[in-house]
Design an enzyme around this catalytic site. Structure first.
Site, PDB file in Angstrom:
ATOM      1  N   ASN A 283      -4.901   6.620   7.075  1.00 21.40           N
ATOM      2  CA  ASN A 283      -4.858   6.282   5.651  1.00 21.40           C
ATOM      3  C   ASN A 283      -6.017   7.011   4.996  1.00 21.40           C
ATOM      4  O   ASN A 283      -7.161   6.884   5.444  1.00 21.40           O
ATOM      5  CB  ASN A 283      -5.006   4.764   5.481  1.00 21.40           C
ATOM      6  CG  ASN A 283      -5.305   4.369   4.045  1.00 21.40           C
ATOM      7  OD1 ASN A 283      -4.819   5.005   3.123  1.00 21.40           O
ATOM      8  ND2 ASN A 283      -6.093   3.333   3.866  1.00 21.40           N
TER       9      ASN A 283
ATOM     10  N   ARG B 151       0.816  -1.215   0.000  1.00 20.91           N
ATOM     11  CA  ARG B 151       0.000   0.000   0.000  1.00 20.91           C
ATOM     12  C   ARG B 151       0.849   1.265   0.000  1.00 20.91           C
ATOM     13  O   ARG B 151       0.320   2.379  -0.044  1.00 20.91           O
ATOM     14  CB  ARG B 151      -0.919   0.011   1.227  1.00 20.91           C
ATOM     15  CG  ARG B 151      -1.782  -1.218   1.353  1.00 20.91           C
ATOM     16  CD  ARG B 151      -2.607  -1.161   2.611  1.00 20.91           C
ATOM     17  NE  ARG B 151      -3.630  -0.152   2.517  1.00 20.91           N
ATOM     18  CZ  ARG B 151      -4.826  -0.328   1.986  1.00 20.91           C
ATOM     19  NH1 ARG B 151      -5.145  -1.513   1.507  1.00 20.91           N
ATOM     20  NH2 ARG B 151      -5.692   0.641   1.929  1.00 20.91           N
TER      21      ARG B 151
END
Ligand code: M6R
Length: 584
Positions: A93, A27
């Protein structure tokens, strides 16, 4: 993007957080950090670079961690998460779209910032709201945010972790030794219970259990996740890189992703919609977009149904027309690509039925869609998509065959696992091309029809991991301008699988050769091998033209891989990129 983790329980948190973060590096891998609450209070370690750079020499059994893909601010230790403000430490995030005005507000109050990130402002808002009730403070802070977030938050004086989710994935779970939070199931150990948070949800984790709350902080039954007993261990299995290992898994991905779509069985509901579809729209990004183009070409040709493929990031902003009986296919390996999710939602709001062609069963896209057409590639860890492209083709060609059957047309049988195995062996020869490509000024990939779709994918793969300027071009289009860029330092890869179009593409080959380009041929047509003036060729096994990208993509992926190595790059983790693109 970014990956977040949290742990609270009986064990030391730091090694578990580091282990979880390593599984989330797909990610983003620009910087990493952890914050751990122990007997001596809160200890924070942050580093630029990969998770491995963390020493994890911080002690305590409650902590949060983060691996970053930089959006606001350079990939430095200062911009790494966790961010601390007063009693609060948090990892985030997502993107705070109103960060600028919130930051100005905080600065006017005399608050100091230590990073350029949008995330730090969330720590300020929660710290301001914190009066001993962390859950209430996180809710109050989140109420000010516009944008997307998955959060894990600690307070220095409380042994608990509070999580929140809005448009960024977050899972919480209870294992043997404590409770966990993570952006993805892959980063959780086997848990006896686990839930995916929905948008607007909060969760409170203590050492024994977790509770999920709705937006009004009422406890709720979370959406349960089932752990698959067969979770992969992530080992390289003797390969140097995940990308090469995942290419070796292409034959299996093709075989496993062929779906039986008909009026009985798992996909009968989808089949019903497919039978009534008058129009197909596909939204996808990157490699998934190229798989969709392959389907468009085959479906229009074979089934005479209008298919429109749009890069997902463009779809909703052009205010698309969605006619009655439109089927929208949203194609995504991760199922978390923000643009694809937003486009699928837009199509559904405008009346389309949405089918997610997706590799991750519990992903946001799978959860929002009316139907799920699973690709069964298994976990893909290299940033460059390889086997997932093939799995997407297999699933989409299954849709094609069902569509053809519904329209009374015969579609050729699709099963290329054996041919793909052969193609993998034959493609190893491109290792010998890599040094010339690595030294090139730019590279062109050309083809017509399905070969043009493959050319686009070959070019994306090459630029993504070798960083060489490259373009995929329709063979007939070069002479309308781009031919001016071709010279002796411009290798051209020609992809030719159609008897009918072969000589047309070979005309373009002659034109680039006349400008000094070295031409490398990828073909299934034995008649072309040995053609004069070709620098080298990969002759693949014969294949039905409509399905040929499933074979031609293999030497193209291999070429990108070996060129990246010749350039001294890590093909699994190319610079500036991340595997899952969860920001718009
Ligand atoms: O997870 P998705 O399939 O939605 O991802 C879409 C693209 O970001 C992805 O295919 C990207 O282009 C690949 N890294 C290309 O190799």
């Amino acid at each position: 993007m970014c990956g977040i983790v949290g742990y609270i329980g009986k064990k030391q948190a730091a090694p578990l957080l580091k282990e979880g973060l390593k599984k989330l590096e797909y990610r983003g891998y620009d910087s990493a950090g952890i914050a751990v609450l122990g007997d001596r209070g809160l200890a924070v370690e942050k580093r630029a670079g990969r998770v491995d750079a963390l020493s994890a020499n911080v002690y305590g059994n409650c902590g949060i961690g983060h691996t970053r893909w930089a959006t606001h601010g350079a990939p430095t230790a200062e911009n790494a998460h966790p961010h601390v403000c007063g009693a609060i430490a948090l990892v985030h995030n997502g993107i705070v779209e109103n960060a600028h005005e919130l930051r100005r507000e905080c600065m006017e109050r005399g608050e100091k910032f230590f990073s350029e990130t949008d995330s730090e402002v969330i720590a300020h808002l929660i710290a301001r709201a914190y009066r001993g009730d962390l859950l209430a403070a996180v809710k109050e802070g989140c109420a000010r945010l516009v944008g997307s977030y998955a959060l894990a938050v600690l307070a220095k004086d409380r042994r608990e972790i509070v999580c929140a989710r809005m448009k960024s994935p977050l899972i919480v779970g209870r294992g043997e030794d404590g409770c966990y939070a993570a952006s993805d199931l892959a980063a959780l150990p086997a848990c006896s219970a686990a839930c995916v948070l929905s948008d607007g949800d909060f969760a409170l984790l203590n050492g024994e259990n977790f509770t999920v709350f709705d937006a009004g902080l009422q406890p709720k039954e979370g959406e349960k996740v089932v752990f698959s007993a067969k979770e992969e261990d992530g080992a390289l299995g003797g390969y140097r890189h995940y990308m090469r290992k995942e290419m070796a898994e292409i034959p299996l991905a093709l075989e496993n992703s062929c779906l039986e779509i008909g009026n009985i069985g798992d996909f009968s509901g989808f089949y019903e919609v497919l039978c009534h579809a008058e129009y197909i729209q596909i939204v996808a990004c990157g490699t998934a977009y190229h798989a969709a183009l392959c389907f468009e070409y085959a479906a229009e040709k074979l089934c005479r149904i209008p298919v429109e493929v749009t890069t997902a990031g463009e779809y909703r902003y052009r205010d698309p027309i969605v006619p009655k009986n439109t089927l929208c296919l949203a194609v995504s390996q991760s199922g978390e690509t923000a643009d694809t999710l937003a486009a699928a939602l837009c199509a559904r709001e405008k009346g389309a039925k949405v089918a997610a062609v997706v590799n991750v069963a519990h992903s946001s896209l799978a959860r929002m869609a009316d139907f799920v057409l699973p690709t069964r590639a298994g976990a893909e860890r290299a940033v460059a998509a390889t086997k997932s492209f093939h799995a997407q083709l297999a699933a989409l060609y299954s849709v094609l065959r069902a569509l053809a059957a519904a329209r009374g047309t015969a579609a050729p049988y699709f099963s290329l696992a054996k041919e793909a195995e052969e193609a993998l062996a034959l493609s190893e020869k491109v290792q010998g091309w890599a040094a010339r490509f690595a030294a090139a000024r730019s590279v062109y990939f050309i083809g017509r029809g399905a070969d043009y779709c493959a050319a686009l994918e070959g070019s994306l793969k090459l630029k993504e991991i070798s960083y060489l300027p490259s373009e995929g071009y329709a063979a007939g289009e070069l002479k309308h301008g781009t031919l001016a860029l071709v010279d002796g330092r411009t290798p051209v890869v020609a992809i030719v699988t159609s008897e009918a179009l072969a000589e047309k593409t070979m005309n373009a080959v002659s034109e680039v050769r006349a400008r000094g380009a070295g031409v490398y041929l990828i073909t299934t047509l034995a008649s072309l091998s040995g053609r004069e003036g070709i620098a080298d060729a990969v002759l693949l096994p014969p294949c039905e033209e409509l399905y040929s990208p499933a074979l031609t993509a293999i030497p193209l992926q291999m070429l990108a891989y070996y060129t990246a190595l010749a350039c001294g790059n890590d093909p699994d983790k190319p610079r500036n990129l991340a595997k899952s693109v969860t920001v718009e």
